[in-house]
Design a protein around this motif. Structure first.
Motif, PDB file in Angstrom:
ATOM      1  N   VAL A 194     -14.892 -11.796 -34.215  1.00 35.03           N
ATOM      2  CA  VAL A 194     -13.844 -11.314 -35.122  1.00 35.03           C
ATOM      3  C   VAL A 194     -12.989 -10.243 -34.443  1.00 35.03           C
ATOM      4  O   VAL A 194     -11.757 -10.250 -34.557  1.00 35.03           O
ATOM      5  CB  VAL A 194     -14.459 -10.759 -36.425  1.00 35.03           C
ATOM      6  CG1 VAL A 194     -13.420 -10.006 -37.246  1.00 35.03           C
ATOM      7  CG2 VAL A 194     -15.067 -11.882 -37.254  1.00 35.03           C
ATOM      8  N   PHE A 195     -13.645  -9.343 -33.724  1.00 36.95           N
ATOM      9  CA  PHE A 195     -12.930  -8.238 -33.071  1.00 36.95           C
ATOM     10  C   PHE A 195     -12.605  -8.523 -31.600  1.00 36.95           C
ATOM     11  O   PHE A 195     -12.234  -7.605 -30.862  1.00 36.95           O
ATOM     12  CB  PHE A 195     -13.745  -6.950 -33.187  1.00 36.95           C
ATOM     13  CG  PHE A 195     -13.856  -6.443 -34.593  1.00 36.95           C
ATOM     14  CD1 PHE A 195     -12.781  -5.831 -35.216  1.00 36.95           C
ATOM     15  CD2 PHE A 195     -15.033  -6.595 -35.316  1.00 36.95           C
ATOM     16  CE1 PHE A 195     -12.873  -5.376 -36.521  1.00 36.95           C
ATOM     17  CE2 PHE A 195     -15.134  -6.138 -36.626  1.00 36.95           C
ATOM     18  CZ  PHE A 195     -14.058  -5.530 -37.231  1.00 36.95           C
ATOM     19  N   GLU A 196     -12.781  -9.780 -31.195  1.00 33.19           N
ATOM     20  CA  GLU A 196     -12.401 -10.232 -29.848  1.00 33.19           C
ATOM     21  C   GLU A 196     -13.075  -9.402 -28.757  1.00 33.19           C
ATOM     22  O   GLU A 196     -12.437  -8.953 -27.800  1.00 33.19           O
ATOM     23  CB  GLU A 196     -10.876 -10.182 -29.685  1.00 33.19           C
ATOM     24  CG  GLU A 196     -10.131 -11.050 -30.692  1.00 33.19           C
ATOM     25  CD  GLU A 196      -8.620 -10.912 -30.587  1.00 33.19           C
ATOM     26  OE1 GLU A 196      -8.171  -9.931 -29.957  1.00 33.19           O
ATOM     27  OE2 GLU A 196      -7.913 -11.765 -31.119  1.00 33.19           O
ATOM     28  N   LEU A 197     -14.389  -9.232 -28.886  1.00 34.34           N
ATOM     29  CA  LEU A 197     -15.153  -8.444 -27.924  1.00 34.34           C
ATOM     30  C   LEU A 197     -15.855  -9.305 -26.877  1.00 34.34           C
ATOM     31  O   LEU A 197     -16.475  -8.774 -25.955  1.00 34.34           O
ATOM     32  CB  LEU A 197     -16.200  -7.591 -28.660  1.00 34.34           C
ATOM     33  CG  LEU A 197     -15.648  -6.531 -29.607  1.00 34.34           C
ATOM     34  CD1 LEU A 197     -16.778  -5.899 -30.406  1.00 34.34           C
ATOM     35  CD2 LEU A 197     -14.884  -5.464 -28.848  1.00 34.34           C
ATOM     36  N   GLY A 198     -15.789 -10.633 -27.037  1.00 38.32           N
ATOM     37  CA  GLY A 198     -16.464 -11.511 -26.102  1.00 38.32           C
ATOM     38  C   GLY A 198     -17.943 -11.646 -26.417  1.00 38.32           C
ATOM     39  O   GLY A 198     -18.443 -11.084 -27.394  1.00 38.32           O
ATOM     40  N   ARG A 223     -16.584   0.020 -25.816  1.00 37.58           N
ATOM     41  CA  ARG A 223     -15.651   0.704 -26.709  1.00 37.58           C
ATOM     42  C   ARG A 223     -14.758  -0.328 -27.378  1.00 37.58           C
ATOM     43  O   ARG A 223     -14.424  -1.352 -26.783  1.00 37.58           O
ATOM     44  CB  ARG A 223     -14.773   1.697 -25.941  1.00 37.58           C
ATOM     45  CG  ARG A 223     -15.517   2.870 -25.345  1.00 37.58           C
ATOM     46  CD  ARG A 223     -14.552   3.800 -24.636  1.00 37.58           C
ATOM     47  NE  ARG A 223     -15.235   4.931 -24.023  1.00 37.58           N
ATOM     48  CZ  ARG A 223     -14.622   5.920 -23.392  1.00 37.58           C
ATOM     49  NH1 ARG A 223     -13.298   5.903 -23.300  1.00 37.58           N
ATOM     50  NH2 ARG A 223     -15.293   6.915 -22.865  1.00 37.58           N
ATOM     51  N   MET A 224     -14.387  -0.039 -28.617  1.00 36.24           N
ATOM     52  CA  MET A 224     -13.445  -0.889 -29.336  1.00 36.24           C
ATOM     53  C   MET A 224     -12.382   0.004 -29.959  1.00 36.24           C
ATOM     54  O   MET A 224     -12.699   1.042 -30.539  1.00 36.24           O
ATOM     55  CB  MET A 224     -14.155  -1.704 -30.420  1.00 36.24           C
ATOM     56  CG  MET A 224     -13.216  -2.601 -31.215  1.00 36.24           C
ATOM     57  SD  MET A 224     -14.041  -3.472 -32.556  1.00 36.24           S
ATOM     58  CE  MET A 224     -14.291  -2.133 -33.716  1.00 36.24           C
ATOM     59  N   THR A 225     -11.129  -0.406 -29.845  1.00 31.08           N
ATOM     60  CA  THR A 225     -10.028   0.386 -30.385  1.00 31.08           C
ATOM     61  C   THR A 225      -9.533  -0.231 -31.684  1.00 31.08           C
ATOM     62  O   THR A 225      -9.205  -1.420 -31.733  1.00 31.08           O
ATOM     63  CB  THR A 225      -8.868   0.466 -29.378  1.00 31.08           C
ATOM     64  OG1 THR A 225      -9.357   1.020 -28.151  1.00 31.08           O
ATOM     65  CG2 THR A 225      -7.751   1.343 -29.912  1.00 31.08           C
ATOM     66  N   GLY A 270     -25.671   0.334 -39.429  1.00 33.18           N
ATOM     67  CA  GLY A 270     -25.974  -0.715 -38.452  1.00 33.18           C
ATOM     68  C   GLY A 270     -24.743  -1.351 -37.838  1.00 33.18           C
ATOM     69  O   GLY A 270     -24.861  -2.320 -37.081  1.00 33.18           O
ATOM     70  N   MET A 271     -23.552  -0.802 -38.144  1.00 36.16           N
ATOM     71  CA  MET A 271     -22.316  -1.413 -37.656  1.00 36.16           C
ATOM     72  C   MET A 271     -22.256  -1.432 -36.138  1.00 36.16           C
ATOM     73  O   MET A 271     -21.875  -2.449 -35.538  1.00 36.16           O
ATOM     74  CB  MET A 271     -21.104  -0.657 -38.225  1.00 36.16           C
ATOM     75  CG  MET A 271     -19.774  -1.305 -37.897  1.00 36.16           C
ATOM     76  SD  MET A 271     -19.616  -2.932 -38.671  1.00 36.16           S
ATOM     77  CE  MET A 271     -18.119  -3.551 -37.928  1.00 36.16           C
ATOM     78  N   ASN A 272     -22.625  -0.343 -35.492  1.00 35.98           N
ATOM     79  CA  ASN A 272     -22.580  -0.305 -34.029  1.00 35.98           C
ATOM     80  C   ASN A 272     -23.519  -1.332 -33.411  1.00 35.98           C
ATOM     81  O   ASN A 272     -23.211  -1.945 -32.385  1.00 35.98           O
ATOM     82  CB  ASN A 272     -22.931   1.098 -33.523  1.00 35.98           C
ATOM     83  CG  ASN A 272     -21.774   2.065 -33.668  1.00 35.98           C
ATOM     84  OD1 ASN A 272     -20.715   1.709 -34.181  1.00 35.98           O
ATOM     85  ND2 ASN A 272     -21.966   3.292 -33.236  1.00 35.98           N
ATOM     86  N   TYR A 273     -24.673  -1.517 -34.040  1.00 32.75           N
ATOM     87  CA  TYR A 273     -25.624  -2.516 -33.528  1.00 32.75           C
ATOM     88  C   TYR A 273     -25.038  -3.922 -33.663  1.00 32.75           C
ATOM     89  O   TYR A 273     -25.153  -4.750 -32.749  1.00 32.75           O
ATOM     90  CB  TYR A 273     -26.944  -2.419 -34.286  1.00 32.75           C
ATOM     91  CG  TYR A 273     -27.941  -3.473 -33.875  1.00 32.75           C
ATOM     92  CD1 TYR A 273     -28.591  -3.414 -32.646  1.00 32.75           C
ATOM     93  CD2 TYR A 273     -28.224  -4.549 -34.720  1.00 32.75           C
ATOM     94  CE1 TYR A 273     -29.489  -4.392 -32.255  1.00 32.75           C
ATOM     95  CE2 TYR A 273     -29.124  -5.523 -34.342  1.00 32.75           C
ATOM     96  CZ  TYR A 273     -29.756  -5.447 -33.118  1.00 32.75           C
ATOM     97  OH  TYR A 273     -30.639  -6.410 -32.741  1.00 32.75           O
ATOM     98  N   HIS A 274     -24.401  -4.209 -34.798  1.00 36.59           N
ATOM     99  CA  HIS A 274     -23.798  -5.531 -34.992  1.00 36.59           C
ATOM    100  C   HIS A 274     -22.615  -5.742 -34.053  1.00 36.59           C
ATOM    101  O   HIS A 274     -22.398  -6.856 -33.570  1.00 36.59           O
ATOM    102  CB  HIS A 274     -23.369  -5.700 -36.454  1.00 36.59           C
ATOM    103  CG  HIS A 274     -24.506  -6.089 -37.357  1.00 36.59           C
ATOM    104  ND1 HIS A 274     -24.840  -7.404 -37.609  1.00 36.59           N
ATOM    105  CD2 HIS A 274     -25.389  -5.348 -38.044  1.00 36.59           C
ATOM    106  CE1 HIS A 274     -25.874  -7.452 -38.425  1.00 36.59           C
ATOM    107  NE2 HIS A 274     -26.229  -6.214 -38.708  1.00 36.59           N
ATOM    108  N   LEU A 275     -21.849  -4.686 -33.791  1.00 33.95           N
ATOM    109  CA  LEU A 275     -20.773  -4.805 -32.819  1.00 33.95           C
ATOM    110  C   LEU A 275     -21.318  -5.133 -31.439  1.00 33.95           C
ATOM    111  O   LEU A 275     -20.675  -5.832 -30.649  1.00 33.95           O
ATOM    112  CB  LEU A 275     -19.970  -3.500 -32.747  1.00 33.95           C
ATOM    113  CG  LEU A 275     -19.000  -3.218 -33.902  1.00 33.95           C
ATOM    114  CD1 LEU A 275     -18.457  -1.795 -33.785  1.00 33.95           C
ATOM    115  CD2 LEU A 275     -17.856  -4.217 -33.919  1.00 33.95           C
ATOM    116  N   GLN A 276     -22.503  -4.665 -31.159  1.00 33.93           N
ATOM    117  CA  GLN A 276     -23.109  -4.885 -29.860  1.00 33.93           C
ATOM    118  C   GLN A 276     -23.771  -6.260 -29.742  1.00 33.93           C
ATOM    119  O   GLN A 276     -23.671  -6.904 -28.694  1.00 33.93           O
ATOM    120  CB  GLN A 276     -24.153  -3.791 -29.597  1.00 33.93           C
ATOM    121  CG  GLN A 276     -24.825  -3.886 -28.237  1.00 33.93           C
ATOM    122  CD  GLN A 276     -25.898  -2.818 -28.064  1.00 33.93           C
ATOM    123  OE1 GLN A 276     -26.015  -1.935 -28.902  1.00 33.93           O
ATOM    124  NE2 GLN A 276     -26.660  -2.908 -27.003  1.00 33.93           N
TER     125      GLN A 276
END
Length: 430
Positions: A378-382, A342-344, A364-370
């Motif tokens: 960029v979104f500090e997700l590790g 999850r990302m806030t 495809g945004m969710n796939y790229h976030l993953q």
């Protein structure tokens, strides 16, 4: 004929009435058979796995072959063929991670994009500009994307500032130049120079000091809206001293855009004002705060009949959040779910950045976030998380469970609403 006996050892009755003793299978024999059976089973599985790998490898080779055909077709004489090739590359880059394939061919792809931008028209230029952004997103922030951007930046700026160029191409370049600068620009002074290019466009939509409005067609207004959004995107990476200077320069003038006839320009202006207030919290207080809040409140409760219902609904929703940001410094957070993570979205800075990437990546945004390391950074997700198919399957909720949850939620929602509804009571005549 076999005659079972209760005696041990086991006896077989053979013809002639003679009993022949036969020793039963030993544990060693049983284990050997078991091993041979397991070996046969594992061999079958390994063959199946190898078969699956072969099929997957063949599919990957076929996919890469199609990409190579697309790249070659961007140089075709037919505009329709070039357009199809650009769209094919865009779809592939938006839905997959292709770094290894693209890295070796980045110069070729960049040259094709440059050629399509210079010699193409309208839709082809729009597709080429979008492909440039996706190429930078795939390559990430580094030397490779910087090389690509150095080739394309002069072309973007020439088209953007050329009043005689195709308006659709200028709109696309306004958006693409902003995101490519965010990803690939290595000099903050060049970032400021690009922001000045955007300022020279959207400030033309300002209401003049005497109250008169500039006469602009809808396509030009859309160009100015795209320029404003890209300017706001680059504002998120400015230094605090630069943010302070920009705030003093533009915050008194930006509210003039709230009077624009175009709903998209009004919304873009409102979100940019909220972003400026968020970035400039520690600077000097804004002098015309009360008139600004009055204007934002009127847009948040707009009931003008000459405006479309969908436009009013969207405008009211956005400006309620903008008003809350200006008055209370709050942001209406939103949670994005992808795979097991999850990302806030908890700030206007993060919202502007997320919206900019989603505009190009789309579904495809969710796939790229993953899976995209650059976007996760960029979104500090590790680093990307690896989750096997078995774990994913175990985490899925069954259809029946979803039905029960939705039914319970509906029942609770109905009860909660019924408390606030007016009860109609039949009143008899006296």
């Amino acid at each position: 004929q076999l005659c079972p006996k209760k005696l041990n050892p086991i006896f077989l009755c053979v013809s002639g009435g003679q009993n022949v003793a036969v020793q039963p299978f030993s544990d060693e024999d049983a284990s050997i058979d078991g091993l041979s059976l397991c070996s046969s089973f594992s061999d079958a599985l390994s063959v199946a796995d190898e078969g699956g790998e072969v099929v997957e490898e063949a599919a990957q080779e076929d996919f890469q072959y199609k990409l190579k055909v697309y790249i070659d077709s961007t140089l075709d004489k037919s505009a329709k063929t070039r357009q199809g090739a650009l769209d094919g590359l865009k779809a592939a880059m938006a839905t997959r991670i292709l770094y290894e394939f693209i890295s070796d061919r980045r110069t070729t792809i960049a040259d094709s994009i440059e050629r399509c931008l210079k010699k193409g028209k309208g839709e082809e230029q729009h597709a080429a500009a979008s492909l440039a952004c996706l190429l930078c997103i795939q390559l990430g922030s580094g030397i490779e994307s910087e090389e690509v951007f150095k080739t394309l930046k002069p072309v973007f700026k020439n088209i953007l500032l050329d009043g005689s160029a195709n308006i659709q191409a200028r709109q696309a370049c306004a958006t693409s130049l902003g995101l490519c600068t965010l990803v690939a620009e290595d000099d903050i002074l060049d970032v400021y120079a690009t922001m000045e290019c955007f300022e020279s466009l959207f400030t033309r939509s300002y209401v003049r000091e005497d109250g008169s409005r500039p006469s602009l067609n809808p396509q030009t207004t859309l160009l100015h809206t795209n320029a404003l959004l890209s300017w706001a995107l680059l504002l998120t990476i400015c230094t605090s001293s630069q943010v302070k200077a920009i705030t003093h320069k533009h915050l008194p003038k930006l509210p003039r855009l709230l009077e624009n006839d175009n709903v998209h320009m009004r919304i873009a202006a409102g979100e940019t004002i909220a972003l400026l207030f968020e970035l400039a919290r520690d600077t000097d207080p804004y002098e015309d705060w009360e008139p600004l809040c009055d204007k934002l409140n009127s847009l948040a409760t707009d009931c003008n009949k000459h405006r479309a219902k969908t436009d009013k609904r969207k405008q009211r929703s956005v400006f309620r959040d903008v008003l809350k940001a200006v008055e209370e410094g709050e942001f209406q957070s939103e949670t994005i779910r992808f795979s097991t993570e999850r990302m806030t979205i908890d700030s206007w800075v993060r919202k502007r950045t997320y919206d900019a990437f989603r505009e190009f990546v789309g579904s495809g945004m969710n796939y790229h976030l993953q899976a995209n390391e650059f976007i996760r950074d960029v979104f500090e997700l590790g680093p990307p998380m690896l989750v096997d198919s078995t774990t994913l399957k175990s985490m899925k909720v069954s259809r029946f469970e979803r039905h029960l949850y939705n039914a319970a939620a509906f029942k609770a929602r109905t009860k909660a609403r019924s408390k606030f509804r007016d009860k109609r009571v039949d009143v008899g005549e006296f």
